[in-house]
Design a protein around this motif. Structure first.
Motif, PDB file in Angstrom:
ATOM      1  N   ASP A 157     -21.026 -20.704 -48.756  1.00 11.82           N
ATOM      2  CA  ASP A 157     -22.059 -20.575 -49.776  1.00 11.82           C
ATOM      3  C   ASP A 157     -23.246 -19.827 -49.181  1.00 11.82           C
ATOM      4  N   MET A 158     -23.281 -18.534 -49.406  1.00 11.76           N
ATOM      5  CA  MET A 158     -24.377 -17.679 -48.911  1.00 11.76           C
ATOM      6  C   MET A 158     -24.559 -17.818 -47.402  1.00 11.76           C
ATOM      7  N   GLY A 159     -23.447 -17.872 -46.699  1.00 14.92           N
ATOM      8  CA  GLY A 159     -23.506 -17.960 -45.242  1.00 14.92           C
ATOM      9  C   GLY A 159     -23.491 -19.368 -44.699  1.00 14.92           C
ATOM     10  N   SER A 160     -23.689 -20.372 -45.554  1.00 15.88           N
ATOM     11  CA  SER A 160     -23.611 -21.769 -45.124  1.00 15.88           C
ATOM     12  C   SER A 160     -22.188 -22.267 -45.329  1.00 15.88           C
ATOM     13  N   ILE A 161     -21.608 -22.856 -44.285  1.00 17.80           N
ATOM     14  CA  ILE A 161     -20.235 -23.315 -44.334  1.00 17.80           C
ATOM     15  C   ILE A 161     -20.218 -24.817 -44.623  1.00 17.80           C
ATOM     16  N   TYR A 162     -19.513 -25.206 -45.689  1.00 17.36           N
ATOM     17  CA  TYR A 162     -19.371 -26.606 -46.057  1.00 17.36           C
ATOM     18  C   TYR A 162     -17.923 -27.042 -45.803  1.00 17.36           C
ATOM     19  N   VAL A 163     -17.779 -28.240 -45.243  1.00 18.87           N
ATOM     20  CA  VAL A 163     -16.464 -28.813 -44.958  1.00 18.87           C
ATOM     21  C   VAL A 163     -16.288 -30.005 -45.902  1.00 18.87           C
ATOM     22  N   GLN A 164     -15.329 -29.900 -46.803  1.00 18.17           N
ATOM     23  CA  GLN A 164     -15.202 -30.898 -47.864  1.00 18.17           C
ATOM     24  C   GLN A 164     -13.970 -31.769 -47.672  1.00 18.17           C
ATOM     25  N   SER A 165     -14.209 -33.074 -47.613  1.00 19.25           N
ATOM     26  CA  SER A 165     -13.147 -34.068 -47.709  1.00 19.25           C
ATOM     27  C   SER A 165     -13.329 -34.761 -49.050  1.00 19.25           C
ATOM     28  N   MET A 166     -12.610 -35.859 -49.268  1.00 22.27           N
ATOM     29  CA  MET A 166     -12.684 -36.509 -50.585  1.00 22.27           C
ATOM     30  C   MET A 166     -14.066 -37.096 -50.845  1.00 22.27           C
ATOM     31  N   TRP A 167     -14.634 -37.788 -49.848  1.00 16.69           N
ATOM     32  CA  TRP A 167     -15.859 -38.547 -50.069  1.00 16.69           C
ATOM     33  C   TRP A 167     -17.078 -37.939 -49.398  1.00 16.69           C
ATOM     34  N   SER A 168     -16.963 -36.770 -48.827  1.00 10.71           N
ATOM     35  CA  SER A 168     -18.125 -36.148 -48.194  1.00 10.71           C
ATOM     36  C   SER A 168     -17.947 -34.638 -48.175  1.00 10.71           C
TER      37      SER A 168
END
Length: 266
Positions: A157-168
């Protein structure tokens, strides 16, 4: 006759003397050719391996995550993968504050195998730089070290990396170490797979706010005002009481004088 024999003998001796060096040269073996010795190549330097336990202990605060890694021996699995320079490893490390935000019973209720799976869920069995996450997000879901179905979704997201699991869905807070074959990224939340947690684990209760220091010792302006008002009221009451006493004495004197006049007139 004797002279000729002596001459023949002399010539034979001379022939033997002159032919001896030639025979010696023919009979002696040829000298070996000089052997050129090539220099021995220096041994190849041993590959440099990153000590994951040492790195996490000084780059923290990651003590809680490191403690779980050592307790379950998952640190040995990660270290063996880190030493495989052809593939490498990527580890997402939650900070100590991320574990403190969850109730302690969140992990105490897990079995040893489940806890090991949770830790393996925080790593990819391959090195990925931050620049590679953008392309990796198009391949979602990405399988973790725990294997399927323990997958993660990555979002750029605009250079920010998000790591998604089910609850976080934490954002990568910082890059702790990113030199091939080892990449370590810090997270502000623990990755929680739905296979281990059927619902969102409860958060730890917020700590009670600390009392303000010196607040009870300092006099309150309101108290000072109320004290002043109370003091003023007490003074006015005393003054009114004194005034009433003086009026009572004067009235008594007037009545006594009037009584004396009436007696004299009578």
């Amino acid at each position: 006759m004797m002279g000729s024999k002596a001459a023949i003998f002399a010539m034979a001796v001379l022939a033997i003397l002159f032919s001896a060096p030639a025979l010696a040269q023919k009979s002696s073996p040829p000298a070996p050719a000089p052997v050129s010795l090539s220099p021995t190549p220096a041994p190849a330097p041993a590959p440099h391996y990153v000590d994951l336990a040492e790195l996490l202990s000084v780059a923290g605060p990651f003590y809680t995550f490191l403690n779980y890694l050592e307790k379950t021996n998952v640190i040995e699995t990660f270290q063996a993968q880190a030493n495989n320079t052809k593939v490498g490893i990527t580890i997402f490390v939650p900070k100590d504050s991320a574990f403190a935000a969850l109730k302690k019973s969140t992990f105490s209720n897990l079995t040893s195998d489940q806890l090991k799976t949770l830790l393996l869920y925080h790593a990819f069995p391959k090195f990925y730089s931050l620049a590679e996450f953008k392309n990796l997000s198009s391949l979602n879901p990405v399988s973790t070290f725990a294997g399927p179905p323990y997958n993660l979704n990555l979002t750029d997201d605009m250079g920010s990396i998000y790591v998604q699991s089910m609850w976080s869905r934490p954002k990568i807070a910082s890059s702790v170490y990113a030199t091939k074959p080892v990449a370590i990224y810090a997270l502000n939340k623990v990755l929680l797979p739905v296979q281990l947690f059927s619902k969102d684990p409860p958060l730890a209760p917020a700590p009670a706010p600390a009392p303000e220091s010196g607040a009870s010792d300092a006099p309150s302006p309101a108290a000072g005002k109320s004290g002043g008002l109370a003091g003023g009221k007490g003074d006015s009451t005393s003054a009114a009481h004194n005034t009433g006493g003086a009026v009572g004495v004067a009235s008594s004197l007037l009545l006594a004088a009037a009584g004396c006049l009436m007696i004299l007139q009578w």
